[in-house]
Scaffold this active site. Structure first.
Site, mmCIF file in Angstrom:
data_model
loop_
_atom_site.group_PDB
_atom_site.id
_atom_site.type_symbol
_atom_site.label_atom_id
_atom_site.label_comp_id
_atom_site.label_asym_id
_atom_site.label_seq_id
_atom_site.Cartn_x
_atom_site.Cartn_y
_atom_site.Cartn_z
ATOM 1 N N HIS A 41 -8.717 6.469 5.786
ATOM 2 C CA HIS A 41 -8.512 7.864 6.214
ATOM 3 C C HIS A 41 -9.630 8.804 5.765
ATOM 4 O O HIS A 41 -9.431 9.797 5.082
ATOM 5 C CB HIS A 41 -7.103 8.379 5.898
ATOM 6 C CG HIS A 41 -6.640 8.369 4.457
ATOM 7 N ND1 HIS A 41 -7.374 8.850 3.412
ATOM 8 C CD2 HIS A 41 -5.460 7.971 3.917
ATOM 9 C CE1 HIS A 41 -6.680 8.759 2.291
ATOM 10 N NE2 HIS A 41 -5.517 8.213 2.584
ATOM 11 N N HIS A 64 -0.304 9.947 -6.074
ATOM 12 C CA HIS A 64 -0.885 11.154 -5.534
ATOM 13 C C HIS A 64 -0.016 11.770 -4.425
ATOM 14 O O HIS A 64 -0.504 12.674 -3.729
ATOM 15 C CB HIS A 64 -2.294 10.860 -5.017
ATOM 16 C CG HIS A 64 -2.304 9.944 -3.813
ATOM 17 N ND1 HIS A 64 -2.889 10.329 -2.633
ATOM 18 C CD2 HIS A 64 -1.785 8.714 -3.588
ATOM 19 C CE1 HIS A 64 -2.755 9.372 -1.741
ATOM 20 N NE2 HIS A 64 -2.092 8.378 -2.287
ATOM 21 N N HIS A 66 5.930 3.873 -3.558
ATOM 22 C CA HIS A 66 5.167 4.936 -2.873
ATOM 23 C C HIS A 66 5.349 4.740 -1.377
ATOM 24 O O HIS A 66 5.259 3.621 -0.877
ATOM 25 C CB HIS A 66 3.703 4.782 -3.290
ATOM 26 C CG HIS A 66 2.724 5.703 -2.668
ATOM 27 N ND1 HIS A 66 3.045 6.953 -2.199
ATOM 28 C CD2 HIS A 66 1.383 5.566 -2.474
ATOM 29 C CE1 HIS A 66 1.955 7.532 -1.730
ATOM 30 N NE2 HIS A 66 0.935 6.712 -1.877
ATOM 31 N N ASP A 126 -0.828 3.630 -6.918
ATOM 32 C CA ASP A 126 -2.223 3.998 -6.651
ATOM 33 C C ASP A 126 -2.992 4.376 -7.920
ATOM 34 O O ASP A 126 -4.232 4.379 -7.922
ATOM 35 C CB ASP A 126 -2.286 5.191 -5.681
ATOM 36 C CG ASP A 126 -2.059 4.773 -4.230
ATOM 37 O OD1 ASP A 126 -2.371 3.625 -3.881
ATOM 38 O OD2 ASP A 126 -1.567 5.603 -3.451
ATOM 39 N N ASP A 180 0.146 2.231 3.568
ATOM 40 C CA ASP A 180 -0.596 1.051 3.104
ATOM 41 C C ASP A 180 0.255 0.201 2.155
ATOM 42 O O ASP A 180 -0.071 -0.959 1.894
ATOM 43 C CB ASP A 180 -1.949 1.422 2.464
ATOM 44 C CG ASP A 180 -1.858 2.546 1.450
ATOM 45 O OD1 ASP A 180 -0.887 3.316 1.474
ATOM 46 O OD2 ASP A 180 -2.796 2.664 0.630
ATOM 47 N N HIS A 199 -4.100 -1.224 -5.451
ATOM 48 C CA HIS A 199 -5.385 -1.524 -4.801
ATOM 49 C C HIS A 199 -6.340 -2.062 -5.856
ATOM 50 O O HIS A 199 -6.349 -1.583 -6.991
ATOM 51 C CB HIS A 199 -6.042 -0.262 -4.221
ATOM 52 C CG HIS A 199 -5.270 0.419 -3.149
ATOM 53 N ND1 HIS A 199 -5.130 -0.097 -1.877
ATOM 54 C CD2 HIS A 199 -4.616 1.604 -3.142
ATOM 55 C CE1 HIS A 199 -4.417 0.741 -1.140
ATOM 56 N NE2 HIS A 199 -4.088 1.780 -1.883
ATOM 57 N N GLU A 224 3.486 5.811 1.158
ATOM 58 C CA GLU A 224 2.342 5.787 2.066
ATOM 59 C C GLU A 224 2.255 4.415 2.731
ATOM 60 O O GLU A 224 2.547 3.379 2.123
ATOM 61 C CB GLU A 224 1.032 6.132 1.335
ATOM 62 C CG GLU A 224 -0.082 6.452 2.319
ATOM 63 C CD GLU A 224 -1.278 7.186 1.708
ATOM 64 O OE1 GLU A 224 -1.372 7.310 0.480
ATOM 65 O OE2 GLU A 224 -2.136 7.646 2.503
ATOM 66 N N TYR A 260 -12.850 6.178 -6.130
ATOM 67 C CA TYR A 260 -11.439 6.300 -5.732
ATOM 68 C C TYR A 260 -10.819 7.529 -6.380
ATOM 69 O O TYR A 260 -10.116 8.313 -5.735
ATOM 70 C CB TYR A 260 -10.679 5.026 -6.145
ATOM 71 C CG TYR A 260 -9.248 4.988 -5.649
ATOM 72 C CD1 TYR A 260 -8.935 4.397 -4.426
ATOM 73 C CD2 TYR A 260 -8.213 5.549 -6.385
ATOM 74 C CE1 TYR A 260 -7.628 4.361 -3.961
ATOM 75 C CE2 TYR A 260 -6.915 5.529 -5.926
ATOM 76 C CZ TYR A 260 -6.625 4.931 -4.713
ATOM 77 O OH TYR A 260 -5.327 4.917 -4.257
HETATM 78 FE FE1 FEO Z 1 -1.325 6.497 -1.467
HETATM 79 FE FE2 FEO Z 1 -2.556 3.405 -1.535
HETATM 80 O O1 FEO Z 1 -1.504 4.767 -0.857
#
Ligand code: FEO
Length: 398
Positions: free
Chosen positions: A25, A145, A79, A164, A83, A225, A81, A192
């Site tokens: 993104h 986040h 989370h 994250d 991903d 990640h 999100e 990051y």
């Molecule tokens: Fe905030 Fe890795 O998603």
């Protein structure tokens, strides 16, 4: 056949490798990324997070390499999100877990994204779930986040699943930091933070304080990640402290673009002034450099200078793009100045300066506008602009 990677006798990495991702993104991911999911084998079998939807089969194969996925009793979604939650509906359908848990806001966000009938329940902040010999304690990490973010600690094993937090976009065959190139991961770790976490730096400081107060000192940190942390935990926690309360360096980031070379010539003169002032300079031409690499350098800089050509009376699009992106990341304490070249009307250069003020950048030198091609006088003004910004940076970083 994809295999799970063993972390301990009871914990496995069952995530996915996205070697080819180059844009997350709007953030350039030159080393790709990973979507980390983790399996805990206890009396209850627990899956921590899932992966981006197109990678479901990879996660599934890794789970199947050690257990029948139907044995998964509990899924924790740290989370919402996509991903990490993108595969959640399929996982719930295929694995038929007894329970799916998220934070209170996680339940709201997951249902809003994936459907109100998603069978997910809230766990209270600070609550503990017994899973057999070990237990999981949930700790909300709001705004790290997203509002719904939480982390969980596997208590006896002393493993923190940090979502994250402490993550980075870095894909390699290494799953543990000791097996990866330190120079590479240090850059991606700070990039990051700059691109994802920086706006929430005050929350980071508060979170680290809370973790310390609770006596949480994990021996393994499993983020969603990048690499699993074991030997460098002290280093990455210190880095987070430093990122959150940056001691800005005597450094200025100069960002420009050019149409016919005039703004580039001005930029060179500005850099000369900065060098004469005695500050470090990172220069980015947006012709070839990416906004997210600019941001990575701004993270610990005291100054920023923008230079634009005027195009159809407006700031050049690449500058507007990068400044909008940087504005959202809310870097504090910057000083700077603006410059640019134009053909007929220079007002966009004033607009550039106004945009910098809107970003709370303190303007410490008058902007320099040059019509068509810079004269010696204009280049001297650019030099003076660089010198003034450099001197101010030295003053505020004493
Ligand atoms: Fe905030 Fe890795 O998603």
């Amino acid at each position: 056949m994809m295999h799970a990677i063993k972390i301990t006798d009871k914990i496995y990495w069952v995530g996915a490798l996205d070697w080819n991702l180059r844009d997350f993104h709007g953030y350039s991911t030159n080393h790709g990324t990973t979507y980390n999911a983790y399996l805990i084998l206890d009396k209850k079998t627990v899956l921590i997070d899932t992966v981006k939807a197109p990678f479901y089969e990879e996660m599934l194969a890794r789970i199947k390499s050690i257990i029948d996925p139907k044995k998964i009793d509990i899924i924790i979604s740290n989370h919402a999100e996509m991903d990490h939650s993108g595969s959640l509906p399929r996982a719930i359908k295929d694995f038929e877990p007894e329970k799916v848990y998220a934070s209170t806001l996680g339940v709201q966000n997951l249902k809003a994204q994936l459907g109100q009938d998603l069978p997910v329940e809230a766990v209270a902040n600070g609550s503990t779930l017994e899973i057999g010999e070990d237990s999981l304690t949930f700790l909300e990490s709001r705004m790290l986040h997203w509002p719904d973010s939480m982390v969980c600690l596997l208590n006896k094993a002393n493993v923190l699943f940090s979502n994250d937090i402490f993550g980075m976009h870095y894909c390699s065959t290494a799953r543990f930091e000791k097996d990866a190139n330190r120079e590479d991961w240090i850059y991606e770790f700070h990039k990051y933070y700059a691109n994802i976490v920086m706006p929430y730096s005050k929350v980071v400081s508060a979170f680290l304080k809370t973790v310390a107060q609770k006596g949480i000192a994990p021996k393994t940190i499993c983020p969603d990640h990048g690499l699993i942390w074991q030997e460098s935990i002290k280093d990455i926690v210190e880095m987070y402290h430093d990122f959150a309360l940056p001691k800005n360096k005597k450094k200025v980031v100069l960002v420009y673009d050019t149409m016919w070379g005039s703004t580039q010539k001005m930029a060179a003169a500005v850099v000369d002034g900065l060098v004469q002032a005695g500050v470090e300079v990172e220069q980015f031409s947006l012709h070839s450099e990416h906004r997210s690499d600019v941001v990575a350098e701004v993270l610990n800089s005291a100054g920023v200078i923008f230079g634009t050509p005027v195009m159809n009376l407006e700031i050049f699009p690449s500058l507007a793009d990068t400044m909008t992106y940087l504005k959202g990341l809310k870097k504090e304490g910057l000083v700077g100045a603006a410059f640019g070249s134009y053909g007929w009307a220079p007002s966009a250069i004033d607009n550039l300066e106004k945009m910098m003020k809107d970003m709370k950048i303190e303007i410490v030198a008058p902007n320099v506008k040059c019509q068509f091609v810079p004269t010696e006088q204009k280049l001297k003004e650019c030099f003076e602009l660089g010198l003034a910004v450099g001197k101010k940076v030295l003053e505020i970083t004493k």
